[in-house]
Design a protein around this motif. Structure first.
Motif, PDB file in Angstrom:
ATOM      1  N   THR A   1       0.814  -1.204   0.000  1.00  0.00           N
ATOM      2  CA  THR A   1       0.000   0.000   0.000  1.00  0.00           C
ATOM      3  C   THR A   1       0.856   1.266   0.000  1.00  0.00           C
ATOM      4  O   THR A   1       2.064   1.222   0.260  1.00  0.00           O
ATOM      5  CB  THR A   1      -0.920   0.029   1.229  1.00  0.00           C
ATOM      6  N   GLU A   2       0.222   2.377  -0.263  1.00  0.00           N
ATOM      7  CA  GLU A   2       0.920   3.660  -0.194  1.00  0.00           C
ATOM      8  C   GLU A   2       1.433   3.907   1.218  1.00  0.00           C
ATOM      9  O   GLU A   2       2.504   4.490   1.412  1.00  0.00           O
ATOM     10  CB  GLU A   2      -0.012   4.789  -0.626  1.00  0.00           C
ATOM     11  N   ALA A   3       0.673   3.456   2.211  1.00  0.00           N
ATOM     12  CA  ALA A   3       1.114   3.610   3.605  1.00  0.00           C
ATOM     13  C   ALA A   3       2.364   2.773   3.868  1.00  0.00           C
ATOM     14  O   ALA A   3       3.278   3.212   4.583  1.00  0.00           O
ATOM     15  CB  ALA A   3      -0.006   3.205   4.558  1.00  0.00           C
ATOM     16  N   ASP A   4       2.394   1.556   3.294  1.00  0.00           N
ATOM     17  CA  ASP A   4       3.586   0.716   3.442  1.00  0.00           C
ATOM     18  C   ASP A   4       4.801   1.411   2.839  1.00  0.00           C
ATOM     19  O   ASP A   4       5.865   1.500   3.455  1.00  0.00           O
ATOM     20  CB  ASP A   4       3.389  -0.635   2.744  1.00  0.00           C
ATOM     21  N   PHE A   5       4.636   1.898   1.608  1.00  0.00           N
ATOM     22  CA  PHE A   5       5.744   2.540   0.911  1.00  0.00           C
ATOM     23  C   PHE A   5       6.205   3.788   1.657  1.00  0.00           C
ATOM     24  O   PHE A   5       7.409   4.007   1.867  1.00  0.00           O
ATOM     25  CB  PHE A   5       5.331   2.894  -0.512  1.00  0.00           C
TER      26      PHE A   5
ATOM     27  N   ILE B   1      19.159   8.175   2.479  1.00  0.00           N
ATOM     28  CA  ILE B   1      18.740   7.933   1.102  1.00  0.00           C
ATOM     29  C   ILE B   1      17.308   8.418   0.909  1.00  0.00           C
ATOM     30  O   ILE B   1      16.419   8.079   1.694  1.00  0.00           O
ATOM     31  CB  ILE B   1      18.833   6.432   0.762  1.00  0.00           C
ATOM     32  N   VAL B   2      17.105   9.205  -0.149  1.00  0.00           N
ATOM     33  CA  VAL B   2      15.778   9.723  -0.462  1.00  0.00           C
ATOM     34  C   VAL B   2      15.208   8.895  -1.616  1.00  0.00           C
ATOM     35  O   VAL B   2      15.746   8.904  -2.724  1.00  0.00           O
ATOM     36  CB  VAL B   2      15.837  11.207  -0.857  1.00  0.00           C
ATOM     37  N   LEU B   3      14.135   8.173  -1.345  1.00  0.00           N
ATOM     38  CA  LEU B   3      13.508   7.312  -2.346  1.00  0.00           C
ATOM     39  C   LEU B   3      12.305   8.028  -2.948  1.00  0.00           C
ATOM     40  O   LEU B   3      11.341   8.338  -2.243  1.00  0.00           O
ATOM     41  CB  LEU B   3      13.055   5.995  -1.707  1.00  0.00           C
ATOM     42  N   SER B   4      12.358   8.282  -4.240  1.00  0.00           N
ATOM     43  CA  SER B   4      11.231   8.906  -4.920  1.00  0.00           C
ATOM     44  C   SER B   4      10.193   7.849  -5.265  1.00  0.00           C
ATOM     45  O   SER B   4      10.427   6.640  -5.145  1.00  0.00           O
ATOM     46  CB  SER B   4      11.704   9.591  -6.198  1.00  0.00           C
ATOM     47  N   THR B   5       9.039   8.309  -5.726  1.00  0.00           N
ATOM     48  CA  THR B   5       7.981   7.363  -6.092  1.00  0.00           C
ATOM     49  C   THR B   5       8.408   6.466  -7.248  1.00  0.00           C
ATOM     50  O   THR B   5       7.874   5.370  -7.405  1.00  0.00           O
ATOM     51  CB  THR B   5       6.700   8.117  -6.470  1.00  0.00           C
ATOM     52  N   SER B   6       9.371   6.899  -8.041  1.00  0.00           N
ATOM     53  CA  SER B   6       9.850   6.069  -9.149  1.00  0.00           C
ATOM     54  C   SER B   6      10.570   4.816  -8.652  1.00  0.00           C
ATOM     55  O   SER B   6      10.788   3.878  -9.430  1.00  0.00           O
ATOM     56  CB  SER B   6      10.788   6.873 -10.048  1.00  0.00           C
ATOM     57  N   LYS B   7      10.943   4.794  -7.378  1.00  0.00           N
ATOM     58  CA  LYS B   7      11.637   3.639  -6.802  1.00  0.00           C
ATOM     59  C   LYS B   7      10.674   2.660  -6.128  1.00  0.00           C
ATOM     60  O   LYS B   7      11.107   1.696  -5.494  1.00  0.00           O
ATOM     61  CB  LYS B   7      12.675   4.110  -5.771  1.00  0.00           C
TER      62      LYS B   7
ATOM     63  N   ASP C   1       8.639   0.330  -7.268  1.00  0.00           N
ATOM     64  CA  ASP C   1       8.753  -1.054  -7.711  1.00  0.00           C
ATOM     65  C   ASP C   1      10.049  -1.700  -7.229  1.00  0.00           C
ATOM     66  O   ASP C   1      10.077  -2.883  -6.870  1.00  0.00           O
ATOM     67  CB  ASP C   1       8.680  -1.134  -9.240  1.00  0.00           C
ATOM     68  N   LEU C   2      11.125  -0.922  -7.231  1.00  0.00           N
ATOM     69  CA  LEU C   2      12.388  -1.443  -6.727  1.00  0.00           C
ATOM     70  C   LEU C   2      12.252  -1.841  -5.261  1.00  0.00           C
ATOM     71  O   LEU C   2      12.683  -2.921  -4.852  1.00  0.00           O
ATOM     72  CB  LEU C   2      13.497  -0.399  -6.897  1.00  0.00           C
ATOM     73  N   VAL C   3      11.669  -0.952  -4.459  1.00  0.00           N
ATOM     74  CA  VAL C   3      11.507  -1.231  -3.034  1.00  0.00           C
ATOM     75  C   VAL C   3      10.654  -2.476  -2.827  1.00  0.00           C
ATOM     76  O   VAL C   3      10.997  -3.357  -2.024  1.00  0.00           O
ATOM     77  CB  VAL C   3      10.883  -0.019  -2.314  1.00  0.00           C
ATOM     78  N   TYR C   4       9.570  -2.558  -3.579  1.00  0.00           N
ATOM     79  CA  TYR C   4       8.714  -3.748  -3.445  1.00  0.00           C
ATOM     80  C   TYR C   4       9.497  -5.019  -3.779  1.00  0.00           C
ATOM     81  O   TYR C   4       9.480  -5.997  -3.017  1.00  0.00           O
ATOM     82  CB  TYR C   4       7.493  -3.656  -4.360  1.00  0.00           C
ATOM     83  N   GLY C   5      10.168  -5.020  -4.920  1.00  0.00           N
ATOM     84  CA  GLY C   5      10.867  -6.226  -5.355  1.00  0.00           C
ATOM     85  C   GLY C   5      11.940  -6.671  -4.385  1.00  0.00           C
ATOM     86  O   GLY C   5      12.064  -7.860  -4.070  1.00  0.00           O
TER      87      GLY C   5
ATOM     88  N   PHE D   1       3.299  -6.803   4.245  1.00  0.00           N
ATOM     89  CA  PHE D   1       4.177  -5.682   4.574  1.00  0.00           C
ATOM     90  C   PHE D   1       3.776  -5.053   5.904  1.00  0.00           C
ATOM     91  O   PHE D   1       4.620  -4.451   6.577  1.00  0.00           O
ATOM     92  CB  PHE D   1       4.165  -4.652   3.444  1.00  0.00           C
ATOM     93  N   ALA D   2       2.530  -5.218   6.280  1.00  0.00           N
ATOM     94  CA  ALA D   2       2.115  -4.742   7.602  1.00  0.00           C
ATOM     95  C   ALA D   2       2.877  -5.485   8.688  1.00  0.00           C
ATOM     96  O   ALA D   2       3.339  -4.879   9.678  1.00  0.00           O
ATOM     97  CB  ALA D   2       0.610  -4.920   7.771  1.00  0.00           C
ATOM     98  N   ALA D   3       3.024  -6.802   8.517  1.00  0.00           N
ATOM     99  CA  ALA D   3       3.779  -7.593   9.488  1.00  0.00           C
ATOM    100  C   ALA D   3       5.251  -7.182   9.478  1.00  0.00           C
ATOM    101  O   ALA D   3       5.913  -7.146  10.525  1.00  0.00           O
ATOM    102  CB  ALA D   3       3.632  -9.077   9.178  1.00  0.00           C
TER     103      ALA D   3
END
Length: 279
Positions: free
Chosen positions: A16-20, A33-39, A41-45, A59-61
């Protein structure tokens, strides 16, 4: 340390957006490190793999774990997971040419003290390249009090770097005479740095946002392809701290897409991402 993009994952676990947003905030707080919204998918993977390893279903857990008693250790693993260590021997070769041709000849004659810091050393190619450059440029190098400090936020990379073992294709950019003098082939086909070269380098894990245990001063600092992921205020603080640890007139080498323009007034630009300390 460098970061790249990855193909969009086919999400089998809701992210979710809250997770990200929560992960972005933690990463920024603990690494700068500043992660933009373009990252996203990288963060998820990358972190989806952590969920599998930890046998977590959501991701809540995972966020609960990060906030819990084991959160400190897992935050280290999280940052390790999302940083991509893209490096190579003698990458941006003009920096090593400048070190050998301008910095080292300007040092006082005779055996003396020499300190260089590789800040963001990744898997070690940069500090080993520095060490080979020093050994080749200084005829009586063995008599010098010379040390290289190599640090990185990724603890896994620090361990790999200290081992000093690389696939044969990884050492291809190393000049043939350097390979002859400083590397040996292992039974498994890998190439290993010589004990003498390893002895020049102290590998340590270090978060650049934390307090620094070393006092310096350093004759040169390599910090390449690291600060591009920090915001300008963080960069400003970091460059001030670098200046504080450099000798008068010491040199700073940054990445090909990085600049101190309107970020620090304590250095003069010599061209090609090379800076000299002014004050």
């Amino acid at each position: 340390m460098e970061m790249t993009t990855e193909a969009s994952p086919q999400g089998d676990v809701p992210f979710t957006e809250a997770d990200f947003a929560a992960i972005v905030a933690l990463v920024r707080e603990h690494s700068g490190i500043v992660l933009s919204t373009s990252k996203r998918d990288l963060v998820y993977g990358r972190l989806r793999r952590r969920l599998r390893t930890l046998r977590l279903a959501s991701f809540a857990a995972y966020r609960t774990m990060l906030d819990g008693p084991d959160g400190g250790a897992e935050r280290v693993e999280m940052i390790n997971a999302i940083t991509t260590n893209l490096t190579a021997f003698f990458r941006e070769a003009h920096h090593f040419e400048h070190l050998a041709g301008h910095v080292l000849p300007a040092l006082r004659p005779g055996p003396g003290r020499l300190r260089i810091w590789s800040a963001g050393c990744s898997s070690g190619e940069e500090p080993y390249s520095i060490a080979m450059t020093l050994a080749a440029a200084i005829p009586d190098f063995g008599r010098w009090d010379a040390r290289i400090l190599a640090t990185d936020i990724d603890t896994n990379m620090v361990s790999l770097a200290a081992a000093g073992r690389y696939a044969a294709d990884r050492v291809a950019p190393v000049p043939a005479d350097y390979r002859r003098d400083h590397l040996r082939r292992l039974d498994d086909g890998q190439m290993e740095m010589s004990p003498a070269l390893k002895a020049l380098i102290a590998f340590r894990p270090l978060n650049l946002l934390d307090s620094w245990p070393m006092r310096g001063p350093f004759d040169a600092i390599f910090c390449r392809n690291v600060v591009i992921y920090f915001d300008k205020p963080t960069q400003r603080v970091l460059f001030d701290r670098f200046a504080d640890l450099l000798v008068p007139g010491g040199h700073l080498y940054v990445g090909h897409s990085e600049s101190l323009f309107r970020v620090s007034e304590r250095f003069t630009h010599l061209g090609r991402t090379i800076y000299r300390k002014l004050r």
